[in-house]
Design a protein around this motif. Structure first.
Motif, PDB file in Angstrom:
ATOM      1  N   GLN A  94       0.877  -1.449   0.071  1.00 34.17           N
ATOM      2  CA  GLN A  94      -0.027  -0.234   0.087  1.00 34.17           C
ATOM      3  C   GLN A  94       0.662   1.183   0.144  1.00 34.17           C
ATOM      4  O   GLN A  94       1.855   1.307   0.391  1.00 34.17           O
ATOM      5  CB  GLN A  94      -0.662   0.102   1.138  1.00 34.17           C
ATOM      6  CG  GLN A  94      -1.932  -1.084   1.731  1.00 34.17           C
ATOM      7  CD  GLN A  94      -1.131  -1.733   1.731  1.00 34.17           C
ATOM      8  OE1 GLN A  94      -0.375  -2.046   3.274  1.00 34.17           O
ATOM      9  NE2 GLN A  94      -1.660  -3.718   1.624  1.00 34.17           N
ATOM     10  N   GLY A  95       0.272   2.094  -0.618  1.00 37.51           N
ATOM     11  CA  GLY A  95       1.357   3.471  -0.902  1.00 37.51           C
ATOM     12  C   GLY A  95       0.574   4.932  -1.144  1.00 37.51           C
ATOM     13  O   GLY A  95      -0.607   4.889  -1.256  1.00 37.51           O
ATOM     14  N   ILE A  96       0.493   5.617  -0.366  1.00 32.61           N
ATOM     15  CA  ILE A  96       0.417   7.227  -0.653  1.00 32.61           C
ATOM     16  C   ILE A  96       1.396   7.833  -1.228  1.00 32.61           C
ATOM     17  O   ILE A  96       2.805   7.890  -1.674  1.00 32.61           O
ATOM     18  CB  ILE A  96      -0.042   8.001   0.872  1.00 32.61           C
ATOM     19  CG1 ILE A  96      -0.372   6.977   1.157  1.00 32.61           C
ATOM     20  CG2 ILE A  96      -0.018   9.081   0.806  1.00 32.61           C
ATOM     21  CD1 ILE A  96      -0.815   7.438   3.257  1.00 32.61           C
ATOM     22  N   ALA A  97       1.107   8.457  -1.975  1.00 31.23           N
ATOM     23  CA  ALA A  97       1.192   9.971  -3.140  1.00 31.23           C
ATOM     24  C   ALA A  97       0.942  11.100  -3.011  1.00 31.23           C
ATOM     25  O   ALA A  97      -0.130  11.092  -2.928  1.00 31.23           O
ATOM     26  CB  ALA A  97       1.804   9.195  -4.399  1.00 31.23           C
ATOM     27  N   ALA A  98       1.817  11.582  -3.315  1.00 31.85           N
ATOM     28  CA  ALA A  98       1.290  13.212  -3.468  1.00 31.85           C
ATOM     29  C   ALA A  98       2.100  14.304  -4.301  1.00 31.85           C
ATOM     30  O   ALA A  98       3.040  13.778  -4.865  1.00 31.85           O
ATOM     31  CB  ALA A  98       1.545  13.566  -2.033  1.00 31.85           C
ATOM     32  N   GLY A  99       1.531  14.733  -4.975  1.00 34.69           N
ATOM     33  CA  GLY A  99       2.435  15.725  -6.279  1.00 34.69           C
ATOM     34  C   GLY A  99       1.747  17.242  -6.655  1.00 34.69           C
ATOM     35  O   GLY A  99       0.861  17.874  -5.754  1.00 34.69           O
ATOM     36  N   LEU A 100       2.741  18.267  -6.512  1.00 40.18           N
ATOM     37  CA  LEU A 100       1.879  19.650  -6.469  1.00 40.18           C
ATOM     38  C   LEU A 100       2.721  19.733  -7.780  1.00 40.18           C
ATOM     39  O   LEU A 100       3.988  19.806  -7.913  1.00 40.18           O
ATOM     40  CB  LEU A 100       2.863  20.127  -5.442  1.00 40.18           C
ATOM     41  CG  LEU A 100       1.981  22.190  -5.548  1.00 40.18           C
ATOM     42  CD1 LEU A 100       0.442  21.782  -5.343  1.00 40.18           C
ATOM     43  CD2 LEU A 100       3.146  22.350  -4.169  1.00 40.18           C
ATOM     44  N   GLY A 101       2.606  20.775  -8.629  1.00 44.30           N
ATOM     45  CA  GLY A 101       3.285  21.612  -9.780  1.00 44.30           C
ATOM     46  C   GLY A 101       1.907  22.540 -10.530  1.00 44.30           C
ATOM     47  O   GLY A 101       1.055  23.534  -9.464  1.00 44.30           O
ATOM     48  N   THR A 102       2.088  23.051 -11.545  1.00 42.37           N
ATOM     49  CA  THR A 102       2.038  24.576 -12.599  1.00 42.37           C
ATOM     50  C   THR A 102       1.175  24.122 -13.959  1.00 42.37           C
ATOM     51  O   THR A 102       2.663  23.416 -13.944  1.00 42.37           O
ATOM     52  CB  THR A 102       2.686  25.454 -12.330  1.00 42.37           C
ATOM     53  OG1 THR A 102       4.131  25.254 -12.773  1.00 42.37           O
ATOM     54  CG2 THR A 102       3.074  26.026 -10.804  1.00 42.37           C
ATOM     55  N   ASN A 103       0.559  24.709 -13.943  1.00 44.61           N
ATOM     56  CA  ASN A 103       0.185  24.424 -15.509  1.00 44.61           C
ATOM     57  C   ASN A 103       0.409  25.678 -16.072  1.00 44.61           C
ATOM     58  O   ASN A 103      -0.518  26.467 -15.919  1.00 44.61           O
ATOM     59  CB  ASN A 103      -1.529  23.797 -15.531  1.00 44.61           C
ATOM     60  CG  ASN A 103      -1.208  22.855 -17.171  1.00 44.61           C
ATOM     61  OD1 ASN A 103      -0.306  23.258 -17.967  1.00 44.61           O
ATOM     62  ND2 ASN A 103      -2.843  23.175 -17.435  1.00 44.61           N
ATOM     63  N   ILE A 104       0.952  26.269 -17.449  1.00 35.57           N
ATOM     64  CA  ILE A 104       1.234  26.462 -18.606  1.00 35.57           C
ATOM     65  C   ILE A 104       0.125  26.695 -19.572  1.00 35.57           C
ATOM     66  O   ILE A 104       1.380  25.870 -19.865  1.00 35.57           O
ATOM     67  CB  ILE A 104       2.355  27.412 -17.910  1.00 35.57           C
ATOM     68  CG1 ILE A 104       2.839  27.789 -16.238  1.00 35.57           C
ATOM     69  CG2 ILE A 104       2.594  29.187 -18.315  1.00 35.57           C
ATOM     70  CD1 ILE A 104       4.075  28.582 -17.027  1.00 35.57           C
TER      71      ILE A 104
END
Length: 106
Positions: A94-104
């Motif tokens: 089992q795993g947890i992932a997180a991500g943050l980014g920008t879209n241009i």
């Protein structure tokens, strides 16, 4: 039946059935989404060369996006993954992932 929709691959007759569902809701500068994907695998062999065995894989995703200006947004994702090999020697995780980014866009 799902078995009628499967396709065997290679010499091992291993096959897979993957499907998912999701949706998004948008208001003002915000957009949020929720998604789910399920994989049902038959006769797979793990990275540790254990198998063949059957396995299930579920992934649940929560997404969010905030529009900063026309064509520019900040996007994020939080995801939970649950893999079950249905074999005592097979890999389970089992795993947890997180991500943050920008879209241009331009």
């Amino acid at each position: 039946m799902a078995s009628e929709l499967r396709e065997n691959f290679g010499d091992t007759s291993a096959d897979q059935w993957v499907y998912g569902a999701g949706g998004t809701y948008e208001w003002d500068a915000w957009k949020i989404g929720l998604g789910w994907t399920h994989g049902d695998y038959e006769k797979v062999v793990g990275a540790n060369d254990v198998g063949p065995f059957n396995a299930d894989h579920d992934i649940f995703s929560l997404t969010a996006s905030y529009a900063l200006a026309a064509g520019i947004s900040i996007d994020g994702v939080l995801e939970y993954s649950d893999y079950r090999s249905r074999n005592a020697e097979g890999p389970d995780y089992q795993g947890i992932a997180a991500g943050l980014g920008t879209n241009i866009d331009f």
